[in-house]
Motif scaffolding. Structure first.
Motif, PDB file in Angstrom:
ATOM      1  N   SER A   1       0.857  -1.186   0.000  1.00  0.00           N
ATOM      2  CA  SER A   1       0.000   0.000   0.000  1.00  0.00           C
ATOM      3  C   SER A   1       0.885   1.225   0.000  1.00  0.00           C
ATOM      4  CB  SER A   1      -0.953   0.016   1.203  1.00  0.00           C
ATOM      5  OG  SER A   1      -0.247   0.208   2.414  1.00  0.00           O
TER       6      SER A   1
ATOM      7  N   ASN B   1      -9.500   2.139  -9.822  1.00  0.00           N
ATOM      8  CA  ASN B   1      -9.620   3.088  -8.708  1.00  0.00           C
ATOM      9  C   ASN B   1     -10.825   3.986  -8.988  1.00  0.00           C
ATOM     10  OD1 ASN B   1      -9.356   5.003  -6.703  1.00  0.00           O
ATOM     11  ND2 ASN B   1      -7.154   5.249  -6.942  1.00  0.00           N
TER      12      ASN B   1
ATOM     13  N   GLY C   1      -4.730   0.308  -8.999  1.00  0.00           N
ATOM     14  CA  GLY C   1      -3.956  -0.744  -8.360  1.00  0.00           C
ATOM     15  C   GLY C   1      -3.631  -1.801  -9.391  1.00  0.00           C
TER      16      GLY C   1
ATOM     17  N   LEU D   1      -1.603  -1.457  -4.080  1.00  0.00           N
ATOM     18  CA  LEU D   1      -2.754  -0.631  -3.742  1.00  0.00           C
ATOM     19  C   LEU D   1      -2.313   0.797  -3.448  1.00  0.00           C
ATOM     20  CD1 LEU D   1      -4.306  -3.139  -1.172  1.00  0.00           C
ATOM     21  CD2 LEU D   1      -5.125  -2.780  -3.513  1.00  0.00           C
TER      22      LEU D   1
ATOM     23  N   MET E   1      -7.849   3.097  -1.087  1.00  0.00           N
ATOM     24  CA  MET E   1      -7.405   1.728  -0.883  1.00  0.00           C
ATOM     25  C   MET E   1      -8.515   0.790  -0.432  1.00  0.00           C
ATOM     26  SD  MET E   1      -6.494  -0.817   1.383  1.00  0.00           S
ATOM     27  CE  MET E   1      -6.457   0.058   2.948  1.00  0.00           C
TER      28      MET E   1
ATOM     29  N   PHE F   1      -9.639  -2.549  -2.336  1.00  0.00           N
ATOM     30  CA  PHE F   1      -9.284  -3.856  -1.791  1.00  0.00           C
ATOM     31  C   PHE F   1     -10.510  -4.763  -1.702  1.00  0.00           C
ATOM     32  CE2 PHE F   1      -8.106  -6.798   1.673  1.00  0.00           C
ATOM     33  CZ  PHE F   1      -6.986  -7.358   1.071  1.00  0.00           C
TER      34      PHE F   1
END
Length: 417
Positions: free
Chosen positions: A66, A129, A136, A149, A156, A160
């Motif tokens: 991340s 995104n 990502g 990410l 994020m 995810f």
């Protein structure tokens, strides 16, 4: 499958922000049965990031990154990973169009370096995104899987859940899930709690039982792995019942419950009103309750009566009572609870009085606290505390104990456990 989370960003190492991304990722990986064995934090330095990747490759099957996908020169996550994997970066046309559309939609000027965010590792699956610009990506190479990410949590987290988790589940054919239940305790220390349930902890296999301590509570987390959520919950249930049989009197809630949220829940569920008279806590008890949405239906009001004169003037606590027993006494706490209940015409009255410190008061040592509660059944209860923290720690703990005793008083009156 073993996973490692690598958070990238010098601001994390400097303590400027908290690594909440790792917590979020780990929790959601657990729910699909993936074990996270390591969390790593590394700054915006390609050499150190490459070293972290090299170490992770030796001990994890799934490596999740991340941060470091932005447009600036210190955003080097994908460049470093691409080099480590002997891959190149290519421009993803759809990602670039999404970035251009983002600037158009927000009526901002797009600078040239923003195109960098549309670069992806050759052969990677793009994770869209929908809440920002940098996409990502997910890539598999030589038996290892890599998920990249963005760093901002508002980008994020949805990526995810909506993009990465389905990719992971589909790619590795996950057949197990992990479910947890957290029991929340108050009025008992971590060491004593662990001692009382030691036999359960020592024989744990599946489920596992882990004691944890936070600033305002002690918890036991029961975690089970099974082929379905229902099966995991069925494994948890008998262990929970055994724990409740041993230390159930200290349990005030589960999972995301806090003392104030549980107290508010009980008050609202039973349509009970409450008022409080606070001396040493000076409004902390009511402040905690007021954090809960909808509490205005229950919290009628209260008063801060920090000295003897105000206890007499505002709440008519008899002068004779104070002269005989003192303000830091069982009798004064009970009188505060009774009088504030009468003053605000509430179902429940709570009174707090004590010595926050650092000096003694009323011939009582620092940390002496009395809590009075007059319940909706008309019963008056008093509780003595002998706290040993700093002045403000004692005040905060006194407010928390008042919430805890309130929860217990309401539950006991309703015949709940």
């Amino acid at each position: 499958m073993k996973a490692e989370i690598i958070a990238v960003g010098s601001e994390l190492l400097l303590g400027q922000i908290t690594n909440t991304n790792a917590t979020f990722i780990a929790k959601n990986l657990a729910e699909v049965g993936i074990d996270v064995y390591y969390h790593t934090v590394v700054g915006d330095n390609p050499k150190r990031l490459d070293e972290a990747i090299s170490i992770a490759q030796q001990r994890a099957d799934l490596i999740i990154f991340s941060g470091g996908l932005g447009p600036t020169k210190d955003d080097l996550t994908k460049e470093t990973i691409a080099k480590r994997l002997s891959s190149s970066l290519i421009m993803d046309r759809k990602a670039l169009e999404n970035i251009e559309a983002y600037f158009k939609r927000t009526k901002r000027t797009m600078t040239e370096n923003n195109k960098k965010q549309a670069l992806i590792i050759d052969g990677a699956t793009v994770l869209e995104n929908r809440n920002g610009m940098a996409p990502g990506m997910a890539i598999e190479k030589e038996g290892k899987r890599y998920i990249l990410l963005p760093g901002p949590p508002h980008e994020m987290e949805p990526m995810f859940i909506n993009e990465a988790i389905p990719y992971i589940v589909g790619a590795v054919g996950i057949r197990e899930v992990i479910a947890s239940k957290v029991l929340k305790f108050y009025g008992i220390g971590e060491a004593e709690l662990e001692h009382r349930v030691q036999d359960i902890i020592e024989r744990q296999t599946n489920p596992t039982v882990a004691p944890l301590a936070s600033r305002d509570a002690v918890t036991l987390r029961i975690t089970a792995k099974a082929n379905s959520t229902e099966a995991a919950q069925n494994l948890i249930a008998p262990v929970e019942a055994e724990i409740r049989a041993l230390v159930g009197e200290f349990i005030y809630g589960i999972d995301e419950d806090t003392l104030s949220s549980k107290a508010a829940e009980l008050l609202l569920q039973q349509s009970l009103t409450i008022s409080a008279a606070e001396s040493l806590t000076a409004g902390l008890f009511m402040s905690e309750l007021s954090e809960q949405a909808g509490i205005s239906a229950s919290l009628k009001g209260g008063t801060v009566v920090y000295n003897e004169e105000e206890k007499q003037r505002q709440l008519h606590v008899p002068k004779e009572l104070i002269e005989k027993y003192g303000v830091v006494s069982k009798e004064c706490a009970a009188a505060l609870a009774q009088q504030v209940k009468l003053k605000f015409n509430s179902d429940i009255g709570v009174g707090l009085t004590g010595v926050a410190g650092p000096d003694p008061h009323d011939q009582k040592p620092m940390g002496t606290v009395w809590i009075g509660i007059e319940t909706h059944k008309g019963e008056v209860k008093t509780f003595k505390l002998e706290l040993s923290g700093t002045r403000n720690t004692n005040r905060r703990r006194a407010a928390n104990f008042a919430l805890y005793y309130l929860i217990k008083s309401i539950s006991e009156n309703e015949g709940q456990k």
